[in-house]
Design a protein around this motif. Structure first.
Motif, PDB file in Angstrom:
ATOM      1  N   LEU A  21       0.842  -1.194   0.000  1.00 19.05           N
ATOM      2  CA  LEU A  21       0.000   0.000   0.000  1.00 19.05           C
ATOM      3  C   LEU A  21       0.873   1.239   0.000  1.00 19.05           C
ATOM      4  O   LEU A  21       1.711   1.425   0.886  1.00 19.05           O
ATOM      5  CB  LEU A  21      -0.914   0.005   1.228  1.00 19.05           C
ATOM      6  CG  LEU A  21      -1.867  -1.183   1.391  1.00 19.05           C
ATOM      7  CD1 LEU A  21      -2.678  -1.033   2.673  1.00 19.05           C
ATOM      8  CD2 LEU A  21      -2.797  -1.313   0.186  1.00 19.05           C
ATOM      9  N   GLY A  22       0.671   2.112  -0.989  1.00 19.89           N
ATOM     10  CA  GLY A  22       1.474   3.321  -1.125  1.00 19.89           C
ATOM     11  C   GLY A  22       0.713   4.566  -0.693  1.00 19.89           C
ATOM     12  O   GLY A  22      -0.487   4.681  -0.958  1.00 19.89           O
ATOM     13  N   PRO A  23       1.398   5.536  -0.066  1.00 27.59           N
ATOM     14  CA  PRO A  23       0.747   6.745   0.463  1.00 27.59           C
ATOM     15  C   PRO A  23       0.760   7.897  -0.536  1.00 27.59           C
ATOM     16  O   PRO A  23       1.405   7.833  -1.583  1.00 27.59           O
ATOM     17  CB  PRO A  23       1.619   7.080   1.672  1.00 27.59           C
ATOM     18  CG  PRO A  23       2.999   6.682   1.202  1.00 27.59           C
ATOM     19  CD  PRO A  23       2.819   5.476   0.306  1.00 27.59           C
ATOM     20  N   SER A  24       0.064   8.955  -0.187  1.00 32.05           N
ATOM     21  CA  SER A  24       0.078  10.174  -0.985  1.00 32.05           C
ATOM     22  C   SER A  24       1.124  11.138  -0.442  1.00 32.05           C
ATOM     23  O   SER A  24       1.606  10.991   0.685  1.00 32.05           O
ATOM     24  CB  SER A  24      -1.298  10.848  -0.947  1.00 32.05           C
ATOM     25  OG  SER A  24      -1.561  11.354   0.356  1.00 32.05           O
ATOM     26  N   LEU A  25       1.457  12.135  -1.237  1.00 33.40           N
ATOM     27  CA  LEU A  25       2.383  13.175  -0.808  1.00 33.40           C
ATOM     28  C   LEU A  25       1.863  13.858   0.454  1.00 33.40           C
ATOM     29  O   LEU A  25       0.691  14.220   0.543  1.00 33.40           O
ATOM     30  CB  LEU A  25       2.533  14.214  -1.929  1.00 33.40           C
ATOM     31  CG  LEU A  25       3.451  15.400  -1.645  1.00 33.40           C
ATOM     32  CD1 LEU A  25       4.901  14.951  -1.530  1.00 33.40           C
ATOM     33  CD2 LEU A  25       3.295  16.458  -2.738  1.00 33.40           C
ATOM     34  N   GLY A  26       2.743  14.020   1.437  1.00 36.85           N
ATOM     35  CA  GLY A  26       2.375  14.724   2.653  1.00 36.85           C
ATOM     36  C   GLY A  26       1.799  13.863   3.745  1.00 36.85           C
ATOM     37  O   GLY A  26       1.581  14.341   4.859  1.00 36.85           O
ATOM     38  N   THR A  27       1.529  12.585   3.458  1.00 35.44           N
ATOM     39  CA  THR A  27       0.973  11.697   4.481  1.00 35.44           C
ATOM     40  C   THR A  27       1.987  10.607   4.821  1.00 35.44           C
ATOM     41  O   THR A  27       3.058  10.520   4.225  1.00 35.44           O
ATOM     42  CB  THR A  27      -0.329  11.033   4.005  1.00 35.44           C
ATOM     43  OG1 THR A  27      -0.032  10.074   2.988  1.00 35.44           O
ATOM     44  CG2 THR A  27      -1.307  12.060   3.464  1.00 35.44           C
ATOM     45  N   SER A  28       1.620   9.766   5.769  1.00 38.64           N
ATOM     46  CA  SER A  28       2.422   8.590   6.116  1.00 38.64           C
ATOM     47  C   SER A  28       1.573   7.358   5.853  1.00 38.64           C
ATOM     48  O   SER A  28       0.454   7.451   5.337  1.00 38.64           O
ATOM     49  CB  SER A  28       2.830   8.636   7.590  1.00 38.64           C
ATOM     50  OG  SER A  28       1.673   8.433   8.404  1.00 38.64           O
ATOM     51  N   TYR A  29       2.065   6.199   6.252  1.00 40.74           N
ATOM     52  CA  TYR A  29       1.249   4.988   6.076  1.00 40.74           C
ATOM     53  C   TYR A  29       0.001   5.005   6.937  1.00 40.74           C
ATOM     54  O   TYR A  29      -0.879   4.168   6.785  1.00 40.74           O
ATOM     55  CB  TYR A  29       2.066   3.720   6.252  1.00 40.74           C
ATOM     56  CG  TYR A  29       2.683   3.436   7.605  1.00 40.74           C
ATOM     57  CD1 TYR A  29       1.933   3.463   8.779  1.00 40.74           C
ATOM     58  CD2 TYR A  29       4.021   3.072   7.703  1.00 40.74           C
ATOM     59  CE1 TYR A  29       2.485   3.153  10.005  1.00 40.74           C
ATOM     60  CE2 TYR A  29       4.596   2.769   8.922  1.00 40.74           C
ATOM     61  CZ  TYR A  29       3.820   2.806  10.081  1.00 40.74           C
ATOM     62  OH  TYR A  29       4.376   2.500  11.299  1.00 40.74           O
ATOM     63  N   ALA A  30      -0.130   6.019   7.825  1.00 38.84           N
ATOM     64  CA  ALA A  30      -1.366   6.181   8.596  1.00 38.84           C
ATOM     65  C   ALA A  30      -2.563   6.471   7.696  1.00 38.84           C
ATOM     66  O   ALA A  30      -3.715   6.321   8.125  1.00 38.84           O
ATOM     67  CB  ALA A  30      -1.202   7.303   9.621  1.00 38.84           C
ATOM     68  N   LEU A  31      -2.322   6.880   6.454  1.00 37.70           N
ATOM     69  CA  LEU A  31      -3.401   7.083   5.496  1.00 37.70           C
ATOM     70  C   LEU A  31      -4.270   5.833   5.376  1.00 37.70           C
ATOM     71  O   LEU A  31      -5.464   5.922   5.080  1.00 37.70           O
ATOM     72  CB  LEU A  31      -2.795   7.450   4.130  1.00 37.70           C
ATOM     73  CG  LEU A  31      -3.737   7.542   2.937  1.00 37.70           C
ATOM     74  CD1 LEU A  31      -4.809   8.609   3.167  1.00 37.70           C
ATOM     75  CD2 LEU A  31      -2.954   7.837   1.665  1.00 37.70           C
ATOM     76  N   TRP A  32      -3.676   4.664   5.606  1.00 40.33           N
ATOM     77  CA  TRP A  32      -4.363   3.391   5.423  1.00 40.33           C
ATOM     78  C   TRP A  32      -4.894   2.813   6.734  1.00 40.33           C
ATOM     79  O   TRP A  32      -5.325   1.654   6.776  1.00 40.33           O
ATOM     80  CB  TRP A  32      -3.423   2.388   4.778  1.00 40.33           C
ATOM     81  CG  TRP A  32      -3.044   2.743   3.383  1.00 40.33           C
ATOM     82  CD1 TRP A  32      -1.921   3.379   2.955  1.00 40.33           C
ATOM     83  CD2 TRP A  32      -3.803   2.475   2.206  1.00 40.33           C
ATOM     84  NE1 TRP A  32      -1.927   3.527   1.591  1.00 40.33           N
ATOM     85  CE2 TRP A  32      -3.068   2.972   1.101  1.00 40.33           C
ATOM     86  CE3 TRP A  32      -5.042   1.853   1.971  1.00 40.33           C
ATOM     87  CZ2 TRP A  32      -3.540   2.888  -0.205  1.00 40.33           C
ATOM     88  CZ3 TRP A  32      -5.501   1.745   0.662  1.00 40.33           C
ATOM     89  CH2 TRP A  32      -4.751   2.264  -0.401  1.00 40.33           C
ATOM     90  N   ASP A  33      -4.894   3.601   7.809  1.00 40.67           N
ATOM     91  CA  ASP A  33      -5.267   3.073   9.131  1.00 40.67           C
ATOM     92  C   ASP A  33      -6.656   2.449   9.167  1.00 40.67           C
ATOM     93  O   ASP A  33      -6.894   1.493   9.914  1.00 40.67           O
ATOM     94  CB  ASP A  33      -5.194   4.177  10.195  1.00 40.67           C
ATOM     95  CG  ASP A  33      -3.784   4.367  10.743  1.00 40.67           C
ATOM     96  OD1 ASP A  33      -2.891   3.572  10.387  1.00 40.67           O
ATOM     97  OD2 ASP A  33      -3.575   5.320  11.525  1.00 40.67           O
TER      98      ASP A  33
END
Length: 379
Positions: A21-33
């Motif tokens: 799972l890849g994140p967006s610019l400015g976020t971390s892997y927490a985007l997928w929490d």
């Protein structure tokens, strides 16, 4: 010297099919929490941080970086974890990384999901300006506008806004360079993997038209539009994203079941399915997804060739019940009785005469049954 890798988090059983799972610019892997824990029930989920974001070092990339550089970092991470082939899903810049991986390394990517992303990001100028701003002033000011760029009015995820504010300016700016240089529109017809495209209808950064452009050009793509989603759909509409991803990720098993029926016949598959229980269900899914959904569907070898290889392997290991099934499959795949006999004769040389004796007896019985069935059906 140990190679520096992208910071990541792995969830789910190590024996399960891997999903990156890849994140967006400015976020971390927490985007997928709100999504990763559910996906980890059936997959080995590996989510990662961009350079300078979350726990990843900023100096993994530098000025003038490309999405290809980020894709190489993802492959290095997969290699370090012993992951050869994987499903991939990514948001925005993370989705661009997925497109690059699927185009440059199709043998590594089993399926692709591109979420609120694009095959291009409107040229280099806006990204050059943003990179210069961040290198000059840092990220505090830009983070103040994150909610407007990422979500619909009134919605926020404070943890992600904090990730934006805390990102390393050098790493963030290098990622801007990568976005500015990215444009794979002319290569979209080359996409060889099954692709899901998820668009947020309220997404101002990558509107649905960007995802439609990919869907129109890619050979095997499905487009889903989420009415209530803006740019960070997994954070704002996790249930809708989950539903779409689950249906997409199950495609391998569905495709594999179709091939399994074509090769082995409905009678055998129906019998195997009827015997399935909670103890064997995951094994049946494993067979359909990998043996039939990936190996037998790989066009590198014909089904005739795969049948010959399979017959040889079964003789070598003495699996004669399975051999009987695959003699029938070989006939469906176009091998004549004479060709099957030639394969078994070859096994006498390389697998041993006793093994070939048993194999010929099994094959003769199956072919005789086939002849009897044919005679019964004439007239």
């Amino acid at each position: 010297m140990t190679e520096k890798l992208l910071n990541h988090r792995a969830e789910g059983p190590t024996s399960a099919p891997p999903l990156l799972l890849g994140p967006s610019l400015g976020t971390s892997y927490a985007l997928w929490d709100k999504v990763a824990p559910e996906l980890s029930i059936t997959h080995r989920v590996i989510r990662w941080d961009l350079p300078g974001h979350g726990g990843s070092a900023a100096d993994l990339i530098g000025p003038g970086a490309t999405v290809g550089d980020l894709a190489d970092l993802v492959l290095a991470l997969a290699d370090s974890l012993g992951v050869e082939r994987f499903a991939y899903a990514g948001v925005s810049l993370g989705g661009a990384v997925g497109l690059q991986l699927a185009l440059d390394h199709p043998e590594r990517v089993s399926s692709l999901a591109v979420i609120c992303s694009s095959a291009h990001f409107n040229g280099s100028k806006p990204w050059e300006e943003r990179a210069a701003l961040v290198r000059r002033e840092g990220l505090a000011g830009l983070a103040e506008t994150a909610n407007a760029r990422w979500f619909t009015p009134g919605f926020t995820v404070p943890e992600l806004v904090a990730d934006h504010r805390d990102a390393d300016p050098a790493g963030y700016a290098a990622c801007c360079d990568a976005l500015g240089a990215f444009d794979v529109r002319e290569r979209l017809p080359e996409l060889a993997v099954r692709t899901l495209l998820i668009a947020g209808r309220k997404d101002q950064a990558t509107p649905p038209a960007h995802l439609r452009e990919i869907a129109d050009a890619a050979p095997d793509a499905t487009l889903v539009e989420l009415p209530g989603a803006a740019h960070l759909a997994p954070a704002q509409c996790p249930e809708a994203v989950l539903t779409a991803l689950r249906a997409h990720l199950d495609g391998g098993a569905k495709r594999g079941m179709a091939v399994r029926r074509e090769v082995l016949g409905d009678t055998h598959v129906d019998r195997a399915q009827a015997r399935q229980n909670t103890f064997t269900a995951r094994y049946q899914d494993f067979i359909s997804r990998y043996a039939w959904g990936e190996i037998w569907t790989d066009p590198t070898l014909s089904r005739r060739e795969r049948s010959m290889i399979t017959l040889t392997a079964l003789v070598a290991h003495g699996h004669y019940d399975e051999l009987a099934m695959h003699v029938r499959a070989a006939r469906r795949n176009g091998l004549t009785p004479e060709e099957i006999g030639a394969v078994l004769l070859q096994t006498a040389v390389y697998c041993g005469v006793p093994a070939a004796n048993s194999a010929f007896a099994t094959a003769q019985r199956v072919l005789a049954e086939e002849d009897t069935e044919g005679e019964a059906g004439t007239g």
